[in-house]
Design a protein around this motif. Structure first.
Motif, PDB file in Angstrom:
ATOM      1  N   SER A 161      39.105  33.386  10.615  1.00 20.94           N
ATOM      2  CA  SER A 161      39.063  33.431  12.082  1.00 20.94           C
ATOM      3  C   SER A 161      40.228  32.658  12.693  1.00 20.94           C
ATOM      4  CB  SER A 161      37.746  32.856  12.598  1.00 20.94           C
ATOM      5  OG  SER A 161      36.689  33.691  12.224  1.00 20.94           O
ATOM      6  N   GLU A 162      40.514  31.481  12.138  1.00 21.00           N
ATOM      7  CA  GLU A 162      41.625  30.678  12.662  1.00 21.00           C
ATOM      8  C   GLU A 162      42.961  31.333  12.354  1.00 21.00           C
ATOM      9  OE1 GLU A 162      43.571  27.524  14.678  1.00 21.00           O
ATOM     10  OE2 GLU A 162      41.537  28.344  14.742  1.00 21.00           O
ATOM     11  N   ALA A 163      43.139  31.851  11.136  1.00 22.02           N
ATOM     12  CA  ALA A 163      44.395  32.521  10.775  1.00 22.02           C
ATOM     13  C   ALA A 163      44.635  33.714  11.688  1.00 22.02           C
ATOM     14  CB  ALA A 163      44.351  32.965   9.308  1.00 22.02           C
ATOM     15  N   ASP A 164      43.585  34.436  11.996  1.00 19.10           N
ATOM     16  CA  ASP A 164      43.690  35.587  12.895  1.00 19.10           C
ATOM     17  C   ASP A 164      44.073  35.139  14.302  1.00 19.10           C
ATOM     18  OD1 ASP A 164      43.417  38.381  13.545  1.00 19.10           O
ATOM     19  OD2 ASP A 164      41.496  37.884  14.485  1.00 19.10           O
ATOM     20  N   SER A 165      43.459  34.046  14.776  1.00 21.05           N
ATOM     21  CA  SER A 165      43.779  33.576  16.129  1.00 21.05           C
ATOM     22  C   SER A 165      45.222  33.060  16.216  1.00 21.05           C
ATOM     23  CB  SER A 165      42.789  32.497  16.582  1.00 21.05           C
ATOM     24  OG  SER A 165      43.014  31.293  15.893  1.00 21.05           O
ATOM     25  N   LEU A 166      45.772  32.594  15.087  1.00 26.25           N
ATOM     26  CA  LEU A 166      47.174  32.143  15.064  1.00 26.25           C
ATOM     27  C   LEU A 166      48.146  33.295  14.786  1.00 26.25           C
ATOM     28  CD1 LEU A 166      46.766  28.836  13.010  1.00 26.25           C
ATOM     29  CD2 LEU A 166      47.325  29.026  15.447  1.00 26.25           C
ATOM     30  N   CYS A 167      47.614  34.504  14.576  1.00 26.73           N
ATOM     31  CA  CYS A 167      48.423  35.693  14.278  1.00 26.73           C
ATOM     32  C   CYS A 167      49.297  35.483  13.037  1.00 26.73           C
ATOM     33  CB  CYS A 167      49.276  36.095  15.481  1.00 26.73           C
ATOM     34  SG  CYS A 167      48.322  36.474  16.942  1.00 26.73           S
ATOM     35  N   MET A 168      48.697  34.903  12.008  1.00 25.99           N
ATOM     36  CA  MET A 168      49.428  34.674  10.766  1.00 25.99           C
ATOM     37  C   MET A 168      49.854  36.022  10.182  1.00 25.99           C
ATOM     38  SD  MET A 168      49.060  31.245  10.200  1.00 25.99           S
ATOM     39  CE  MET A 168      49.404  31.048   8.497  1.00 25.99           C
ATOM     40  N   ASP A 169      51.015  36.039   9.497  1.00 24.47           N
ATOM     41  CA  ASP A 169      51.485  37.274   8.865  1.00 24.47           C
ATOM     42  C   ASP A 169      50.662  37.598   7.636  1.00 24.47           C
ATOM     43  OD1 ASP A 169      53.557  37.563  10.707  1.00 24.47           O
ATOM     44  OD2 ASP A 169      54.942  36.364   9.494  1.00 24.47           O
ATOM     45  N   GLY A 170      50.374  36.587   6.846  1.00 24.49           N
ATOM     46  CA  GLY A 170      49.640  36.799   5.611  1.00 24.49           C
ATOM     47  C   GLY A 170      48.540  35.772   5.445  1.00 24.49           C
ATOM     48  N   PHE A 171      47.473  36.204   4.811  1.00 22.87           N
ATOM     49  CA  PHE A 171      46.343  35.300   4.595  1.00 22.87           C
ATOM     50  C   PHE A 171      45.448  35.899   3.515  1.00 22.87           C
ATOM     51  CE2 PHE A 171      41.874  34.338   5.143  1.00 22.87           C
ATOM     52  CZ  PHE A 171      41.874  32.962   5.205  1.00 22.87           C
ATOM     53  N   SER A 172      44.976  35.053   2.631  1.00 18.85           N
ATOM     54  CA  SER A 172      43.883  35.430   1.725  1.00 18.85           C
ATOM     55  C   SER A 172      43.176  34.152   1.297  1.00 18.85           C
ATOM     56  CB  SER A 172      44.384  36.218   0.510  1.00 18.85           C
ATOM     57  OG  SER A 172      45.112  35.384  -0.360  1.00 18.85           O
ATOM     58  N   ALA A 173      41.914  34.309   0.947  1.00 20.16           N
ATOM     59  CA  ALA A 173      41.113  33.170   0.496  1.00 20.16           C
ATOM     60  C   ALA A 173      40.127  33.677  -0.532  1.00 20.16           C
ATOM     61  CB  ALA A 173      40.381  32.533   1.669  1.00 20.16           C
ATOM     62  N   ARG A 174      39.929  32.880  -1.585  1.00 24.20           N
ATOM     63  CA  ARG A 174      38.963  33.268  -2.603  1.00 24.20           C
ATOM     64  C   ARG A 174      38.267  32.040  -3.153  1.00 24.20           C
ATOM     65  NH1 ARG A 174      42.081  34.726  -8.169  1.00 24.20           N
ATOM     66  NH2 ARG A 174      43.566  33.015  -8.114  1.00 24.20           N
ATOM     67  N   ASN A 175      37.055  32.259  -3.612  1.00 22.66           N
ATOM     68  CA  ASN A 175      36.246  31.196  -4.200  1.00 22.66           C
ATOM     69  C   ASN A 175      36.539  31.110  -5.694  1.00 22.66           C
ATOM     70  OD1 ASN A 175      34.963  30.609  -1.773  1.00 22.66           O
ATOM     71  ND2 ASN A 175      33.219  31.935  -2.201  1.00 22.66           N
ATOM     72  N   LEU A 176      36.759  29.883  -6.162  1.00 19.02           N
ATOM     73  CA  LEU A 176      37.005  29.628  -7.586  1.00 19.02           C
ATOM     74  C   LEU A 176      36.157  28.430  -8.013  1.00 19.02           C
ATOM     75  CD1 LEU A 176      40.922  29.864  -7.533  1.00 19.02           C
ATOM     76  CD2 LEU A 176      39.332  31.642  -8.285  1.00 19.02           C
ATOM     77  N   ARG A 177      36.173  28.145  -9.303  1.00 14.61           N
ATOM     78  CA  ARG A 177      35.520  26.931  -9.834  1.00 14.61           C
ATOM     79  C   ARG A 177      36.531  26.186 -10.680  1.00 14.61           C
ATOM     80  NH1 ARG A 177      30.399  25.846  -9.190  1.00 14.61           N
ATOM     81  NH2 ARG A 177      29.059  27.479  -8.406  1.00 14.61           N
ATOM     82  N   GLU A 178      36.441  24.850 -10.633  1.00 11.54           N
ATOM     83  CA  GLU A 178      37.364  24.008 -11.398  1.00 11.54           C
ATOM     84  C   GLU A 178      36.643  22.727 -11.785  1.00 11.54           C
ATOM     85  OE1 GLU A 178      40.531  21.528  -9.375  1.00 11.54           O
ATOM     86  OE2 GLU A 178      41.772  23.095 -10.282  1.00 11.54           O
ATOM     87  N   ASN A 179      36.435  22.516 -13.084  1.00 12.31           N
ATOM     88  CA  ASN A 179      35.785  21.293 -13.602  1.00 12.31           C
ATOM     89  C   ASN A 179      34.445  21.019 -12.915  1.00 12.31           C
ATOM     90  OD1 ASN A 179      38.036  20.862 -15.268  1.00 12.31           O
ATOM     91  ND2 ASN A 179      39.089  19.720 -13.655  1.00 12.31           N
ATOM     92  N   GLY A 180      33.641  22.033 -12.745  1.00 13.87           N
ATOM     93  CA  GLY A 180      32.316  21.866 -12.142  1.00 13.87           C
ATOM     94  C   GLY A 180      32.323  21.810 -10.627  1.00 13.87           C
ATOM     95  N   LEU A 181      33.490  21.718 -10.019  1.00 11.83           N
ATOM     96  CA  LEU A 181      33.566  21.693  -8.556  1.00 11.83           C
ATOM     97  C   LEU A 181      33.824  23.098  -8.025  1.00 11.83           C
ATOM     98  CD1 LEU A 181      35.728  18.551  -7.661  1.00 11.83           C
ATOM     99  CD2 LEU A 181      33.285  18.855  -7.325  1.00 11.83           C
ATOM    100  N   GLN A 182      33.350  23.334  -6.832  1.00 11.18           N
ATOM    101  CA  GLN A 182      33.672  24.581  -6.155  1.00 11.18           C
ATOM    102  C   GLN A 182      35.050  24.409  -5.514  1.00 11.18           C
ATOM    103  OE1 GLN A 182      30.492  25.377  -3.383  1.00 11.18           O
ATOM    104  NE2 GLN A 182      29.004  25.716  -5.015  1.00 11.18           N
ATOM    105  N   LEU A 183      35.762  25.509  -5.432  1.00 14.71           N
ATOM    106  CA  LEU A 183      37.137  25.468  -4.943  1.00 14.71           C
ATOM    107  C   LEU A 183      37.387  26.714  -4.097  1.00 14.71           C
ATOM    108  CD1 LEU A 183      40.148  24.332  -5.301  1.00 14.71           C
ATOM    109  CD2 LEU A 183      40.254  25.850  -7.264  1.00 14.71           C
ATOM    110  N   VAL A 184      38.023  26.537  -2.949  1.00 13.10           N
ATOM    111  CA  VAL A 184      38.497  27.665  -2.156  1.00 13.10           C
ATOM    112  C   VAL A 184      40.017  27.621  -2.210  1.00 13.10           C
ATOM    113  CG1 VAL A 184      38.591  28.787   0.110  1.00 13.10           C
ATOM    114  CG2 VAL A 184      36.497  27.607  -0.607  1.00 13.10           C
ATOM    115  N   GLU A 185      40.597  28.700  -2.706  1.00  7.41           N
ATOM    116  CA  GLU A 185      42.058  28.823  -2.733  1.00  7.41           C
ATOM    117  C   GLU A 185      42.460  29.664  -1.523  1.00  7.41           C
ATOM    118  OE1 GLU A 185      45.341  30.150  -5.942  1.00  7.41           O
ATOM    119  OE2 GLU A 185      43.984  31.752  -5.272  1.00  7.41           O
TER     120      GLU A 185
END
Length: 191
Positions: free
Chosen positions: A27-51
């Protein structure tokens, strides 16, 4: 001259999945009219991670980085946020939006199917309960029939007993009257 920048952000924490984080960032990236954006959920050493990969001009990138540092969904538990330059391909914002919407719709369909399955289970249980209730009502009807039969028997017994007692009292009254008559004839007094 406008310089385009690409950045990779990593958001780590105990709870950054399933809290609407990607939608929040989109939502924020869209409001800033960013050219590119992606986000995905990952896991790392038992922690949750958003890249998060994003691309835009200096102003957009700076604003978006400030947003990432200062804002996250209420249910999120963030322990670390880091940024690094990125030189790979960043998905177009509109392409991510379409793909992300398809993913979310797929989750919605899965949820609806789970709800439907649970509803079927509940209906089966309800059917079993209604069958038991019908059995109980059948037993109750039998008990009421027996109760009616018993009441009729008592009425019959009471009627028979009343008739018997009336005859007996009449006979006793007759005998008492006869005894009084005999006592009077013998010269005694009777009440």
């Amino acid at each position: 001259m406008i310089i385009t920048m690409k950045v990779r952000a990593l958001i780590r924490g105990q709870r950054v999945h399933g809290v609407g984080y990607r939608n929040h960032l989109f939502s924020e990236a869209d409001s800033l009219c960013m050219d590119g954006f992606s986000a995905r959920n990952l896991r790392e050493n038992g922690l949750q991670l958003v890249e998060v990969l994003f691309e835009g001009d200096d102003r957009q990138v700076s604003s978006f980085m400030a947003f990432i540092r200062s804002s996250w969904p209420k249910a999120a538990e963030v322990s670390e946020i880091s940024f690094e330059e990125y030189d790979g391909r960043v998905e177009k914002l509109t392409r991510f939006a379409i793909r992300f919407q398809a993913i979310q719709l797929s989750k919605g369909v899965e949820s609806i199917l789970r709800i439907e399955a649970k509803q079927d289970q509940m209906l089966e249980k309800q059917d079993r309960m209604l069958e038991k209730q019908d059995q109980m009502l059948g037993k109750q009807d039998l008990m009421l029939e027996k109760q009616d039969e018993t009441v009729e028997e008592f009425r019959g017994v009471r009627s028979d007993l009343k008739e018997h007692m009336e005859k007996r009292f009449a006979r006793i009254e007759g005998e008492i009257a006869e005894i009084k008559r005999v006592i009077r004839e013998l010269g005694g007094s009777c009440v």
